[in-house]
Design a protein around this motif. Structure first.
Motif, PDB file in Angstrom:
ATOM      1  N   ALA A  41      -9.466  57.120  25.590  1.00 28.87           N
ATOM      2  CA  ALA A  41      -9.059  55.752  25.923  1.00 28.87           C
ATOM      3  C   ALA A  41      -9.940  54.724  25.228  1.00 28.87           C
ATOM      4  O   ALA A  41      -9.457  53.704  24.719  1.00 28.87           O
ATOM      5  N   ILE A  42     -11.239  54.975  25.192  1.00 25.37           N
ATOM      6  CA  ILE A  42     -12.131  53.997  24.563  1.00 25.37           C
ATOM      7  C   ILE A  42     -11.956  54.015  23.048  1.00 25.37           C
ATOM      8  O   ILE A  42     -12.078  52.979  22.383  1.00 25.37           O
ATOM      9  N   THR A  43     -11.621  55.155  22.488  1.00 26.34           N
ATOM     10  CA  THR A  43     -11.336  55.223  21.051  1.00 26.34           C
ATOM     11  C   THR A  43     -10.085  54.420  20.719  1.00 26.34           C
ATOM     12  O   THR A  43     -10.045  53.684  19.724  1.00 26.34           O
ATOM     13  N   GLU A  44      -9.070  54.529  21.558  1.00 32.23           N
ATOM     14  CA  GLU A  44      -7.848  53.754  21.355  1.00 32.23           C
ATOM     15  C   GLU A  44      -8.115  52.252  21.513  1.00 32.23           C
ATOM     16  O   GLU A  44      -7.541  51.431  20.780  1.00 32.23           O
ATOM     17  N   TYR A  45      -8.967  51.896  22.447  1.00 33.73           N
ATOM     18  CA  TYR A  45      -9.341  50.494  22.633  1.00 33.73           C
ATOM     19  C   TYR A  45      -9.910  49.927  21.337  1.00 33.73           C
ATOM     20  O   TYR A  45      -9.574  48.802  20.930  1.00 33.73           O
ATOM     21  N   PHE A  46     -10.750  50.690  20.672  1.00 38.91           N
ATOM     22  CA  PHE A  46     -11.314  50.213  19.404  1.00 38.91           C
ATOM     23  C   PHE A  46     -10.274  50.238  18.290  1.00 38.91           C
ATOM     24  O   PHE A  46     -10.083  49.247  17.570  1.00 38.91           O
ATOM     25  N   ASP A  47      -9.597  51.368  18.138  1.00 39.95           N
ATOM     26  CA  ASP A  47      -8.670  51.538  17.008  1.00 39.95           C
ATOM     27  C   ASP A  47      -7.484  50.577  17.075  1.00 39.95           C
ATOM     28  O   ASP A  47      -6.937  50.195  16.028  1.00 39.95           O
ATOM     29  N   SER A  48      -7.095  50.162  18.272  1.00 41.02           N
ATOM     30  CA  SER A  48      -5.941  49.282  18.416  1.00 41.02           C
ATOM     31  C   SER A  48      -6.233  47.835  18.039  1.00 41.02           C
ATOM     32  O   SER A  48      -5.320  47.010  17.922  1.00 41.02           O
ATOM     33  N   GLY A  49      -7.500  47.511  17.864  1.00 40.80           N
ATOM     34  CA  GLY A  49      -7.888  46.140  17.568  1.00 40.80           C
ATOM     35  C   GLY A  49      -8.251  45.331  18.798  1.00 40.80           C
ATOM     36  O   GLY A  49      -8.661  44.164  18.681  1.00 40.80           O
ATOM     37  N   SER A  50      -8.117  45.914  19.996  1.00 42.77           N
ATOM     38  CA  SER A  50      -8.433  45.176  21.221  1.00 42.77           C
ATOM     39  C   SER A  50      -9.909  44.795  21.297  1.00 42.77           C
ATOM     40  O   SER A  50     -10.265  43.698  21.738  1.00 42.77           O
ATOM     41  N   PHE A  51     -10.755  45.709  20.851  1.00 46.66           N
ATOM     42  CA  PHE A  51     -12.193  45.411  20.846  1.00 46.66           C
ATOM     43  C   PHE A  51     -12.491  44.194  19.981  1.00 46.66           C
ATOM     44  O   PHE A  51     -13.168  43.248  20.398  1.00 46.66           O
ATOM     45  N   GLN A  52     -11.971  44.191  18.773  1.00 42.48           N
ATOM     46  CA  GLN A  52     -12.236  43.092  17.852  1.00 42.48           C
ATOM     47  C   GLN A  52     -11.665  41.778  18.382  1.00 42.48           C
ATOM     48  O   GLN A  52     -12.288  40.719  18.264  1.00 42.48           O
ATOM     49  N   SER A  53     -10.495  41.845  18.998  1.00 41.60           N
ATOM     50  CA  SER A  53      -9.867  40.651  19.550  1.00 41.60           C
ATOM     51  C   SER A  53     -10.689  40.073  20.694  1.00 41.60           C
ATOM     52  O   SER A  53     -10.894  38.848  20.771  1.00 41.60           O
ATOM     53  N   GLU A  54     -11.176  40.931  21.582  1.00 43.07           N
ATOM     54  CA  GLU A  54     -11.973  40.438  22.705  1.00 43.07           C
ATOM     55  C   GLU A  54     -13.315  39.886  22.227  1.00 43.07           C
ATOM     56  O   GLU A  54     -13.800  38.860  22.738  1.00 43.07           O
ATOM     57  N   LEU A  55     -13.917  40.546  21.247  1.00 42.06           N
ATOM     58  CA  LEU A  55     -15.174  40.035  20.715  1.00 42.06           C
ATOM     59  C   LEU A  55     -14.962  38.665  20.073  1.00 42.06           C
ATOM     60  O   LEU A  55     -15.788  37.763  20.224  1.00 42.06           O
ATOM     61  N   LEU A  77     -20.273  43.468  26.019  1.00 44.51           N
ATOM     62  CA  LEU A  77     -18.840  43.800  25.951  1.00 44.51           C
ATOM     63  C   LEU A  77     -18.661  45.315  25.847  1.00 44.51           C
ATOM     64  O   LEU A  77     -17.809  45.901  26.538  1.00 44.51           O
ATOM     65  N   ILE A  78     -19.428  45.966  25.009  1.00 46.49           N
ATOM     66  CA  ILE A  78     -19.322  47.422  24.852  1.00 46.49           C
ATOM     67  C   ILE A  78     -19.589  48.126  26.182  1.00 46.49           C
ATOM     68  O   ILE A  78     -18.840  49.034  26.594  1.00 46.49           O
ATOM     69  N   ASN A  79     -20.628  47.719  26.887  1.00 49.38           N
ATOM     70  CA  ASN A  79     -20.969  48.407  28.134  1.00 49.38           C
ATOM     71  C   ASN A  79     -19.924  48.175  29.223  1.00 49.38           C
ATOM     72  O   ASN A  79     -19.572  49.102  29.965  1.00 49.38           O
ATOM     73  N   LEU A  80     -19.392  46.968  29.294  1.00 45.67           N
ATOM     74  CA  LEU A  80     -18.363  46.695  30.302  1.00 45.67           C
ATOM     75  C   LEU A  80     -17.073  47.434  29.984  1.00 45.67           C
ATOM     76  O   LEU A  80     -16.414  47.977  30.886  1.00 45.67           O
ATOM     77  N   ARG A  81     -16.695  47.479  28.720  1.00 44.17           N
ATOM     78  CA  ARG A  81     -15.462  48.183  28.364  1.00 44.17           C
ATOM     79  C   ARG A  81     -15.618  49.693  28.476  1.00 44.17           C
ATOM     80  O   ARG A  81     -14.627  50.410  28.707  1.00 44.17           O
ATOM     81  N   ALA A  82     -16.829  50.203  28.332  1.00 45.80           N
ATOM     82  CA  ALA A  82     -17.053  51.630  28.588  1.00 45.80           C
ATOM     83  C   ALA A  82     -16.803  51.949  30.057  1.00 45.80           C
ATOM     84  O   ALA A  82     -16.176  52.957  30.398  1.00 45.80           O
ATOM     85  N   MET A  83     -17.274  51.079  30.948  1.00 42.16           N
ATOM     86  CA  MET A  83     -16.983  51.268  32.373  1.00 42.16           C
ATOM     87  C   MET A  83     -15.487  51.144  32.642  1.00 42.16           C
ATOM     88  O   MET A  83     -14.917  51.913  33.426  1.00 42.16           O
TER      89      MET A  83
END
Length: 462
Positions: free
Chosen positions: A10-24, A134-140
């Motif tokens: 799930a966390i890999t998909e969060y990054f690969d989908s662009g959601s991580f970059q968008s939230e940052l 952001l990384i730590n919160l999204r990991a949780m």
């Protein structure tokens, strides 16, 4: 798949989908400059409009507090208590950033616009510290999404004044000790030792900021009429500074030479790779008998941060009446904090510099802290990060820089585990600040795995 594997997917998909970059990008777009009055309204908005909604969507209850120090930035505390019998993790981050330094970024970059170039994401706060919390919160969040629970209790503390020296944070922790009670601090700030492998550090060097001033007379006097007749404060100050270290920066103040570089700490530091920072280092600077890792992680260092005499931007033919230097001692555990400036006073007096005034700065100072690198929480985190990332983490007894770890280690009496998600070449506190995408993805995976292992195995045994 196992629950752990499901969360990692799930966390890999969060990054690969662009959601991580968008939230940052949304976080970076908030100009939360705590060192500039124009940033003040954005400090509260960061908590109310960004952090609180994110945490509440994760099932946290949130409270926002005024800072106990008047004029300082607000603080947020979020809680998700699943079962009082479970271990509780406190995590920390700061949403404020240093001055934007507009006009100093290279062409094509703006401080509050996240810009992608290759593997780099540029923007003020991209590395320090918005990406890290952001990384730590999204990991949780990955655990909550895939398992319906964290499997432990979590508390989140976000402050908005770290770049101003965390004013009020220690008092806040003292006043809200019960609210912030936990079993461990797991947080992120600062750089990794190497961009391709995780780092764990368990404390930080302290920082003492102070001014040295030679004030001989009011005003300046013509250098032709009085040269050779009036003492030059800048020359006196330069010689005073020169007696604090030798010509290669080795500290000459006896009390500033720590006794905490033990054989075990040297063994831990010897296992680290060569120090790499992205800039050319000076191997002939600092304590000659120490390795470069020992100099920055196990020893004290003195620096002159700024000097002034006269009017540098418009010099005139006159002997100035005063000279001032702003100085800093970075120090490790084993240095008597209360004796730093008295020891300097004795040293300067011994060398005939009674004219040099010493005044402590009211900002920029942190105590030194360090957790035993063999502590069970350190071993637990290291084992988990290696399992998730395939890389053995570098373990530091303390960060070379300073951060308010004493609030957690001393006031709240917690073991402190810091897992940084940046690297030394990120241009932190400078134009062109950036974070690396591959590092961020690895960090998301590593932290998700760490929280999964805590949920599955509970707190490590002493």
């Amino acid at each position: 798949m196992s629950p752990r594997d499901t969360a990692l997917a799930a966390i890999t998909e969060y990054f690969d989908s662009g959601s991580f970059q968008s939230e940052l990008a949304e976080l970076v777009a908030r100009p939360t400059e705590s060192q500039d009055p124009r940033g003040a309204p954005h400090l509260m908005a960061y908590l109310t409009e960004a952090m609180a909604p994110m945490l509440e969507a994760m099932g946290f209850s949130c409270q926002i507090f005024d800072n106990p120090q008047a004029g300082a930035g607000p603080l947020l505390v979020g809680q998700r208590i699943e079962d009082e019998s479970l271990p509780t993790v406190l995590t920390y981050g700061h949403g404020d950033v240093i001055r934007a330094q507009e006009g100093q970024w290279r062409e094509g970059l703006e401080p509050f616009t996240l810009t992608e170039e290759g593997d780099r994401l540029y923007g003020r706060g991209s590395a320090d510290n918005k990406v890290q919390h952001l990384i730590n919160l999204r990991a949780m969040a990955a655990l909550i999404e895939t398992q319906g629970k964290l499997g432990f209790n979590a508390k989140v503390l976000i402050e908005m004044g770290e770049e101003n020296g965390s004013p009020g944070l220690k008092t806040f922790c003292e006043e809200h000790e019960e609210l912030l009670a936990a079993d461990v601090l797991i947080a992120s700030d600062g750089p990794r030792l190497s961009p391709d492998a995780p780092t764990i550090f368990t404390g930080s060097r302290g920082g003492a900021l102070f001014d040295l001033k030679v004030e001989l007379r009011e005003g300046a006097n013509h250098s032709g009429n009085f040269g050779g007749l009036l003492a030059d404060p800048a020359i006196i100050l330069a010689h005073a500074l020169a007696c604090i270290t030798d010509r290669r920066g080795q500290i000459n103040v006896p009390e500033w030479r720590p006794d905490s570089l033990t054989p075990r700490i040297r063994e831990v530091l010897a296992a680290l790779p060569e120090v790499k920072s992205g800039i050319a280092l000076d191997p002939d600077w600092g304590e000659e008998s120490l390795t470069m890792s020992e100099r920055v992680f196990g020893w004290n260092s003195f620096a002159v941060l700024a000097m002034i005499s006269g009017v540098p931007e418009a010099p005139v033919n006159a002997i100035a009446g005063w000279a001032r230097a702003t100085c800093q001692l970075r120090f490790v555990v084993g240095t008597d904090v209360d004796d730093i400036l008295p020891a300097l006073r004795r040293h300067l007096d011994t060398h005939g510099f009674q004219q040099v005034q010493i005044s402590s700065a009211d900002r920029g100072s942190f105590p030194a802290t360090r957790l035993d690198p063999d502590h069970p929480w350190v071993r637990f985190a290291a084992t988990s990060l290696q399992k998730s990332t395939g890389q053995s983490p570098h373990i530091l007894p303390n960060l070379g820089g300073s951060l308010p770890n004493d609030c957690f280690a001393e006031v709240l009496d917690l073991p402190t585990i810091w897992v940084p998600h940046s690297y030394a070449g990120c241009s932190q506190h400078a134009p062109n600040e950036h974070v690396l995408k591959p590092l961020s993805k690895q960090a998301l995976i590593g932290m998700t795995g760490l929280f999964c292992d805590l949920a599955e195995h509970g707190a490590p045994k002493d």
